[in-house]
Design a protein around this motif. Structure first.
Motif, PDB file in Angstrom:
ATOM      1  N   ARG A 119      48.668  20.645  52.235  1.00  0.00           N
ATOM      2  CA  ARG A 119      47.986  20.998  51.129  1.00  0.00           C
ATOM      3  C   ARG A 119      46.819  21.603  51.768  1.00  0.00           C
ATOM      4  NH1 ARG A 119      46.638  16.887  46.422  1.00  0.00           N
ATOM      5  NH2 ARG A 119      44.357  17.515  46.278  1.00  0.00           N
TER       6      ARG A 119
ATOM      7  N   VAL B 217      47.158  25.106  52.321  1.00  0.00           N
ATOM      8  CA  VAL B 217      47.418  26.101  51.084  1.00  0.00           C
ATOM      9  C   VAL B 217      45.793  26.372  50.656  1.00  0.00           C
ATOM     10  CG1 VAL B 217      48.066  26.057  48.785  1.00  0.00           C
ATOM     11  CG2 VAL B 217      49.492  25.261  50.486  1.00  0.00           C
TER      12      VAL B 217
ATOM     13  N   VAL C 107      53.358  32.228  46.368  1.00  0.00           N
ATOM     14  CA  VAL C 107      54.319  31.660  47.440  1.00  0.00           C
ATOM     15  C   VAL C 107      55.624  31.657  47.033  1.00  0.00           C
ATOM     16  CG1 VAL C 107      54.018  29.687  46.132  1.00  0.00           C
ATOM     17  CG2 VAL C 107      54.341  29.374  48.654  1.00  0.00           C
TER      18      VAL C 107
ATOM     19  N   PHE D 104      59.184  29.913  47.990  1.00  0.00           N
ATOM     20  CA  PHE D 104      59.464  28.393  48.509  1.00  0.00           C
ATOM     21  C   PHE D 104      60.937  27.957  48.282  1.00  0.00           C
ATOM     22  CE2 PHE D 104      57.275  27.433  44.622  1.00  0.00           C
ATOM     23  CZ  PHE D 104      58.194  26.793  43.664  1.00  0.00           C
TER      24      PHE D 104
ATOM     25  N   GLU E  44      59.548  22.367  45.606  1.00  0.00           N
ATOM     26  CA  GLU E  44      58.881  22.859  44.141  1.00  0.00           C
ATOM     27  C   GLU E  44      57.973  21.795  44.006  1.00  0.00           C
ATOM     28  OE1 GLU E  44      60.460  23.929  39.681  1.00  0.00           O
ATOM     29  OE2 GLU E  44      61.658  23.236  41.292  1.00  0.00           O
TER      30      GLU E  44
ATOM     31  N   TYR F 171      54.422  22.449  45.847  1.00  0.00           N
ATOM     32  CA  TYR F 171      53.656  23.775  45.546  1.00  0.00           C
ATOM     33  C   TYR F 171      53.140  23.412  43.787  1.00  0.00           C
ATOM     34  CZ  TYR F 171      54.668  25.649  49.874  1.00  0.00           C
ATOM     35  OH  TYR F 171      54.510  26.144  51.173  1.00  0.00           O
TER      36      TYR F 171
ATOM     37  N   CYS G  58      49.791  21.204  44.685  1.00  0.00           N
ATOM     38  CA  CYS G  58      48.979  22.413  45.271  1.00  0.00           C
ATOM     39  C   CYS G  58      48.384  23.324  43.892  1.00  0.00           C
ATOM     40  CB  CYS G  58      49.446  23.441  46.039  1.00  0.00           C
ATOM     41  SG  CYS G  58      49.999  22.733  47.729  1.00  0.00           S
TER      42      CYS G  58
ATOM     43  N   PHE H  17      50.152  25.406  42.124  1.00  0.00           N
ATOM     44  CA  PHE H  17      50.705  26.882  41.709  1.00  0.00           C
ATOM     45  C   PHE H  17      51.500  26.787  40.326  1.00  0.00           C
ATOM     46  CE2 PHE H  17      50.171  27.130  46.122  1.00  0.00           C
ATOM     47  CZ  PHE H  17      49.943  28.651  46.284  1.00  0.00           C
TER      48      PHE H  17
END
Length: 57
Positions: A3, A6, A23, A25, A30, A33, A37, A39
């Protein structure tokens, strides 16, 4: 640690004037992210161009 990586990438991209960070992945990442994070899941497409050595058809 992932993390923080990112977060560093996002900070560097922001400092460079970028407005988006993308990103790709694998499915098992999943949750990391999207939930950890921040996303957002979006539909996307990919088109391979040219004849790269070793590129499959």
């Amino acid at each position: 640690m992932g993390r923080r990586l990112v977060e560093a990438a996002a900070a560097d991209a922001t400092a460079a004037g970028c407005h988006w960070l993308h990103v790709d992945f694998e499915p098992h990442l999943e949750k990391f992210y999207l939930q950890q994070c921040g996303f957002t899941s979006t539909p996307a497409g990919l088109l391979r161009l040219g004849d790269e050595p070793g590129a499959g058809s």
